[in-house]
Design an enzyme around this catalytic site. Structure first.
Site, mmCIF file in Angstrom:
data_model
loop_
_atom_site.group_PDB
_atom_site.id
_atom_site.type_symbol
_atom_site.label_atom_id
_atom_site.label_comp_id
_atom_site.label_asym_id
_atom_site.label_seq_id
_atom_site.Cartn_x
_atom_site.Cartn_y
_atom_site.Cartn_z
ATOM 1 C CB ALA A 41 12.155 4.558 0.611
ATOM 2 N NE ARG A 63 7.625 8.362 8.816
ATOM 3 C CZ ARG A 63 7.853 7.150 9.304
ATOM 4 N NH1 ARG A 63 9.012 6.857 9.824
ATOM 5 N NH2 ARG A 63 6.898 6.246 9.285
ATOM 6 C CB SER A 73 16.470 -2.762 18.309
ATOM 7 O OG SER A 73 17.800 -2.652 17.849
ATOM 8 C CD GLU A 76 8.720 13.339 15.227
ATOM 9 O OE1 GLU A 76 7.605 13.253 15.757
ATOM 10 O OE2 GLU A 76 9.017 14.214 14.383
#
Length: 297
Positions: free
Chosen positions: A135, A58, A72, A97
């Site tokens: 995904a 990513r 959260s 991460e």
């Protein structure tokens, strides 16, 4: 742009020793304490002792998503432990991460983590599989990850088996890296889909490629329309292209019209009688062609 991907045949449990993939979730009612101690298979590790995975596929993290995740975490704590490996006097992230970053935003000093002895050779593959299962990767991130696996000696077929994707899918992603960086950025941001990018690849003339790219973005062209518009500029005509006119002079006229109109043009007939067909795709395309025919600038 994100398509549903089938579950991977090779799970993380097959790659991560010590049951990291099966580390159970933390109950949502558990407090978000920073105190030391074990959490099932996980142990709380100070955030400052953890560094990112250098092979993390990513390349971008959505700030809004991280902010929502941090809120959260403030309420429920970190539900799923991250996975780390020892690297000298610190720990190196293998998976998780986003959770690590969000925990920092939430003000936590430590995070539950599973410590594994996975080696560097498997580090990229594990991170890639985790992201593909979720995904989470855009096509360019996938392409760079596949390229990194290829650089380590894996063939495209082997890469496909590891992530449960067809070899052709791996090949198509790798081809995206042949595009200039600005077009790769378009794919990363969603301005272009992978289908649009594939249609632009065969166009060798930078100006024509730029013109078509701009039309895709401005007119929201479909992939099919983009493929049709890209054909006249391709170096090698496809089989679906009309056969060359028998009269060389007519063929030169067809070629000139195609270059001018940037779309498919046919002449049915001969030099004495016939008709000219010009294809268009959508109202915007028709307006553009009409302007060219009428001499509008």
């Amino acid at each position: 742009m994100s398509n549903q991907r089938k579950a991977l045949g090779r799970g993380l449990g097959a790659l991560i020793p010590g049951g990291a993939a099966s580390a159970g979730p933390r109950p949502s009612s558990a407090p978000a304490s920073d105190g030391p101690g074990a959490l099932g298979d996980a142990t709380r590790i100070p955030l400052e002792q953890i560094v990112p995975n250098p092979d993390q596929p990513r390349r971008t993290f959505d700030p809004e998503h991280l902010e929502r995740m941090s809120k959260s975490i403030q309420i429920h704590g970190v539900i799923q432990p991250i996975v780390v490996r020892r690297a000298g006097n610190h720990y190196e992230l293998v998976c998780g991460e986003q959770r690590w970053r969000a925990a920092g935003l939430a003000g936590l000093a430590s995070i539950p983590a599973v410590v594994t002895d996975v080696d560097e050779a498997a580090r990229l593959e594990i991170a890639l599989i985790e992201n593909v299962q979720r995904a989470d990767l855009n096509p360019i991130e996938l392409a760079h990850a596949f390229a990194a696996l290829g650089a380590s000696g894996a063939t495209q077929e082997e890469i496909g088996r590891r992530v449960s994707l067809d070899r052709s899918t791996v090949s198509n992603h790798l081809r995206l890296l042949d595009l200039p960086r600005e077009y790769q950025s378009d794919v990363e941001s969603g301005r272009l889909t992978i289908g649009h990018a594939k249609a632009l690849l065969p166009i060798e003339n930078p100006q024509r490629r730029r013109q078509l790219r701009d039309r895709i973005v401005q007119e929201a062209l479909s992939v099919r329309a983009t493929e049709e518009l890209a054909r006249p500029a391709n170096a090698k005509p496809r089989r679906s292209e009309p056969r060359p006119a028998a009269d060389p002079n007519l063929q030169r006229l067809v070629d000139s019209l195609r270059q001018r109109m940037q779309t498919r043009v046919r002449i049915n007939g001969d030099a004495e009688r016939g008709r000219v067909e010009i294809e268009y795709f959508g109202h915007e395309d028709l307006t553009r062609i009409f302007g060219l025919l009428m001499g509008d600038r």
